[in-house]
Motif scaffolding. Structure first.
Motif, PDB file in Angstrom:
ATOM      1  N   THR A  70       0.862  -1.175   0.000  1.00  0.00           N
ATOM      2  CA  THR A  70       0.000   0.000   0.000  1.00  0.00           C
ATOM      3  C   THR A  70       0.898   1.223   0.000  1.00  0.00           C
ATOM      4  O   THR A  70       1.720   1.403   0.905  1.00  0.00           O
ATOM      5  CB  THR A  70      -0.914   0.022   1.241  1.00  0.00           C
ATOM      6  N   PHE A  71       0.771   2.037  -1.040  1.00  0.00           N
ATOM      7  CA  PHE A  71       1.582   3.248  -1.159  1.00  0.00           C
ATOM      8  C   PHE A  71       1.009   4.328  -0.255  1.00  0.00           C
ATOM      9  O   PHE A  71      -0.182   4.646  -0.327  1.00  0.00           O
ATOM     10  CB  PHE A  71       1.611   3.739  -2.610  1.00  0.00           C
ATOM     11  N   LYS A  72       1.889   4.877   0.601  1.00  0.00           N
ATOM     12  CA  LYS A  72       1.489   5.934   1.526  1.00  0.00           C
ATOM     13  C   LYS A  72       2.529   7.042   1.513  1.00  0.00           C
ATOM     14  O   LYS A  72       3.701   6.800   1.245  1.00  0.00           O
ATOM     15  CB  LYS A  72       1.367   5.387   2.948  1.00  0.00           C
ATOM     16  N   ASP A  73       2.077   8.251   1.808  1.00  0.00           N
ATOM     17  CA  ASP A  73       2.962   9.398   1.963  1.00  0.00           C
ATOM     18  C   ASP A  73       2.649  10.015   3.316  1.00  0.00           C
ATOM     19  O   ASP A  73       1.525  10.495   3.530  1.00  0.00           O
ATOM     20  CB  ASP A  73       2.746  10.400   0.835  1.00  0.00           C
ATOM     21  N   ASN A  74       3.604   9.960   4.233  1.00  0.00           N
ATOM     22  CA  ASN A  74       3.390  10.446   5.606  1.00  0.00           C
ATOM     23  C   ASN A  74       2.162   9.806   6.246  1.00  0.00           C
ATOM     24  O   ASN A  74       1.367  10.471   6.903  1.00  0.00           O
ATOM     25  CB  ASN A  74       3.281  11.973   5.638  1.00  0.00           C
ATOM     26  N   GLY A  75       1.984   8.516   6.020  1.00  0.00           N
ATOM     27  CA  GLY A  75       0.886   7.776   6.626  1.00  0.00           C
ATOM     28  C   GLY A  75      -0.443   7.884   5.901  1.00  0.00           C
ATOM     29  O   GLY A  75      -1.415   7.244   6.279  1.00  0.00           O
ATOM     30  N   VAL A  76      -0.507   8.674   4.844  1.00  0.00           N
ATOM     31  CA  VAL A  76      -1.744   8.868   4.086  1.00  0.00           C
ATOM     32  C   VAL A  76      -1.664   8.056   2.787  1.00  0.00           C
ATOM     33  O   VAL A  76      -0.674   8.130   2.057  1.00  0.00           O
ATOM     34  CB  VAL A  76      -1.971  10.365   3.754  1.00  0.00           C
ATOM     35  N   VAL A  77      -2.704   7.287   2.513  1.00  0.00           N
ATOM     36  CA  VAL A  77      -2.745   6.467   1.297  1.00  0.00           C
ATOM     37  C   VAL A  77      -2.652   7.358   0.063  1.00  0.00           C
ATOM     38  O   VAL A  77      -3.298   8.402  -0.024  1.00  0.00           O
ATOM     39  CB  VAL A  77      -4.046   5.633   1.264  1.00  0.00           C
ATOM     40  N   VAL A  78      -1.835   6.923  -0.906  1.00  0.00           N
ATOM     41  CA  VAL A  78      -1.652   7.650  -2.163  1.00  0.00           C
ATOM     42  C   VAL A  78      -2.535   7.013  -3.238  1.00  0.00           C
ATOM     43  O   VAL A  78      -2.504   5.798  -3.433  1.00  0.00           O
ATOM     44  CB  VAL A  78      -0.175   7.609  -2.617  1.00  0.00           C
ATOM     45  N   ASP A  79      -3.322   7.823  -3.907  1.00  0.00           N
ATOM     46  CA  ASP A  79      -4.149   7.360  -5.020  1.00  0.00           C
ATOM     47  C   ASP A  79      -3.226   7.080  -6.212  1.00  0.00           C
ATOM     48  O   ASP A  79      -2.618   7.994  -6.756  1.00  0.00           O
ATOM     49  CB  ASP A  79      -5.177   8.427  -5.371  1.00  0.00           C
TER      50      ASP A  79
END
Length: 102
Positions: free
Chosen positions: A18-27
């Protein structure tokens, strides 16, 4: 029989990230390329084309192993790579173990 271990020459093992940036999922639904990099004990990395698990809005991609993907026992690394036009992002690197067979 289902096992909790990954073994040398296993085929059909699913790796999901699961791709995340600073803990937020990336679309990743609009990505031009989604890849999974596998690196064995010798640190020689191979790049595999990943597929979206759903529509990509959940940031999830997977790769299912084929023959010769997991050819050596030891500590392996996995990392995701996603490309949007001219921008490339990499996920965190995760370790996993590939065990010897009897």
């Amino acid at each position: 029989m289902t096992a909790n271990e990954i073994h040398v020459n296993d085929v059909g093992t699913t790796f999901q990230l699961t791709f995340k940036d600073n803990g937020v999922v990336v679309d990743i639904s609009s990505a031009s390329a989604v890849q999974i990099l596998l690196s064995g004990p010798s640190d020689a990395a191979v790049t595999k084309t990943a597929v979206l698990v759903t529509d990509g809005t959940d940031g999830k991609a997977k790769y299912i192993t084929v023959a010769d993907d997991l050819s050596t026992s030891g500590t392996w690394k996995i990392q995701g790579k996603v490309t949007f036009s001219a921008t490339v992002y990499h996920s965190d690197v995760h370790n996993f173990t590939v065990y010897k067979n009897l």
